[in-house]
Design a protein around this motif. Structure first.
Motif, short mmCIF file in Angstrom:
data_model
loop_
_atom_site.label_atom_id
_atom_site.label_comp_id
_atom_site.label_asym_id
_atom_site.label_seq_id
_atom_site.Cartn_x
_atom_site.Cartn_y
_atom_site.Cartn_z
N TRP A 95 62.92 63.52 14.26
CA TRP A 95 61.61 63.55 13.75
C TRP A 95 60.47 62.39 13.05
O TRP A 95 59.61 62.35 13.15
CB TRP A 95 60.55 65.11 13.77
N ALA A 99 57.41 59.74 13.65
CA ALA A 99 56.12 59.14 12.72
C ALA A 99 56.32 57.92 12.50
O ALA A 99 55.04 57.42 12.43
CB ALA A 99 56.68 60.40 11.63
N ALA A 192 52.72 62.78 19.21
CA ALA A 192 53.05 63.94 19.56
C ALA A 192 54.43 64.30 19.90
O ALA A 192 55.46 65.49 20.35
CB ALA A 192 52.28 64.79 21.11
N VAL A 195 56.55 65.69 16.79
CA VAL A 195 56.16 67.57 16.51
C VAL A 195 57.24 67.87 17.91
O VAL A 195 57.96 68.89 17.28
CB VAL A 195 54.76 67.76 16.87
N ARG A 198 60.63 67.86 17.05
CA ARG A 198 60.64 69.11 15.49
C ARG A 198 60.87 70.25 16.03
O ARG A 198 61.84 70.86 16.09
CB ARG A 198 60.42 68.50 14.59
N MET A 199 60.09 70.85 17.03
CA MET A 199 60.45 72.05 17.72
C MET A 199 61.20 72.33 18.79
O MET A 199 62.25 73.70 18.39
CB MET A 199 58.86 72.45 18.73
#
Length: 423
Positions: A95, A99, A192, A195, A198-199
């Motif tokens: 992640w 980024a 996006a 994110v 990471r989820m």
């Protein structure tokens, strides 16, 4: 990436507790979509070369360095993926690199010239290169063993398809909003993706204090007779198709000067990804090296047909479609072959393979400048694919000999056999 301890069950063990495994569908879908967006960044500059050349005040041939800068840095990022994942964990490496990629992507149109533009493309590539080796290793550790091959195929095809999808998307966005929009649209999508990754990924396991973190088992990997032929093949595969599509942009048939014709040619290869994914379950029973050799033969025949196409864009489109089916099928087979031949050093071997694969792409973007005759270019690439078939066959024979030797040792009382994964 041996610095992170594994659960008691072996990687990919179907018997591992459900709490240690990720949801298969969600994980593979998220990684495939991220891979498609991320990998496309490598190729978006091919159809943008005229606009980039104008914006940077250079010749169009010099604008090809926008592709090479990304690809070469991507290759270096693949090698960095190991220490990053070992020191900070799989999820954190993924992640945070996404980024960073998002920010660098946003900055490309703002660079103002060739020096700044190439620097931002290199930062893009460095961040993007972390993705594939870490994801492939994560699959091996977290997914049930019987589903790892399918996961690799889906994500590998998504990454392989970026050669086509990246060019199509860039051409479409440029025609509607200008070349800068290609990067301004991509940046929030990549954010996006950071994110989402990471989820969907499991929290990183703490490192075992008793084991050394960082560093690869380069000695074992680079001295393996089973791996070296596959590494050389990696240079040829992505380098070959990158060279051909760059050559189409620079020296293709005159009829492709029409943007709609060029768009249609690129789009004609896109269904090859679906063909490769649909064929994967039926081809899975074929040993990886044999599957890779057959796929490379199809890619080579496609290049030969492209050489005979002349100014017939229909024939050229069919030829490139066949070549892309071959490449999309060869990719996951080669990853499986590398992982199987490397055994305990799988993560290291995949990182080296990814490095060479993308180094080949960077070199491939420059190959068309060696000739201004498209027919000569595709013939050379076809011969390179023929050589790759021979290399894969050599790797397969070396693996077979090693497997036979392991079997012989296992039949000696008190001598343990090498696990099947290492073969």
């Amino acid at each position: 990436m041996s610095g992170i301890p594994q659960p008691a069950a072996s990687p990919g063990d179907p018997g591992r507790a459900a709490t240690d495994q990720v949801p298969f569908g969600a994980t593979v879908a998220v990684m495939a979509v991220i891979g498609l967006i991320l990998g496309s960044q490598a190729y978006v500059t091919i159809p943008l070369m005229p606009e980039i050349a104008t914006a940077w005040g250079v010749e169009q041939s010099a604008a090809a360095w926008a592709t090479s800068a990304f690809a070469i840095a991507y290759a270096c990022g693949s090698l960095l993926s190991g220490p990053l994942a070992e020191n900070y964990g799989r999820r954190t490496a993924i992640w945070t690199s996404l980024a960073a990629l998002s920010l660098a992507t946003l900055a490309v149109p703002l660079a103002g010239g060739q020096t700044g533009g190439l620097a931002m493309r290199a930062v893009q590539g460095l961040a993007a290169g972390v993705f594939a080796p870490v994801v492939y290793a994560y699959f091996g550790e977290r997914l049930p063993a019987q589903r790892v091959a399918l996961a690799l195929t889906v994500v590998s095809c998504a990454l392989g398809g970026t050669l086509v999808a990246g060019q199509l998307g860039a051409q479409l966005l440029e025609s509607l909003f200008g070349w800068g929009a290609v990067f301004w649209v991509s940046a929030p999508l990549l954010a996006a993706g950071a994110v989402a990754a990471r989820m969907v990924m499991l929290p990183d396991a703490p490192r075992d204090a008793g084991r050394a973190g960082g560093g690869f088992a380069f000695g074992n990997v680079l001295s393996s007779g089973r791996l070296i032929p596959l590494f050389v093949t990696a240079l040829i595969v992505l380098g070959g198709v990158t060279a051909v599509y760059t050559g189409v942009q620079l020296y293709g048939p005159e009829s492709l000067g029409d943007p709609d014709a060029m768009f249609a040619l690129r789009a004609s290869a896109l269904p090859s990804l679906l063909v490769a994914v649909l064929a994967a379950p039926k081809l899975a029973a074929i040993p990886p090296t044999r599957r890779a050799a057959g796929a490379l033969a199809l890619a080579g025949l496609g290049m030969g047909a492209a050489a005979l196409a002349g100014d017939n864009t229909l024939v050229l489109g069919i030829a490139l479609f066949a070549a892309m089916v071959g490449v999309a099928t060869a990719g996951p087979a080669l990853v499986q072959a590398v992982g199987g031949a490397a055994g305990a050093d799988r993560a290291t071997a995949i990182a080296v393979y990814s490095f060479l694969l993308n180094l080949g792409a960077g070199i491939g973007a420059q190959v068309p400048q060696a000739t201004d005759v498209f027919t000569h270019l595709v013939l050379w690439i076809g011969l390179a694919f023929a050589a790759a078939i021979g290399l894969v066959v050599l790797a397969g024979r070396a693996s077979n000999r090693a497997a036979a030797a392991d079997k012989g040792r296992s039949e000696v009382p008190g001598v343990a056999s090498v696990p099947a994964e290492a073969r």
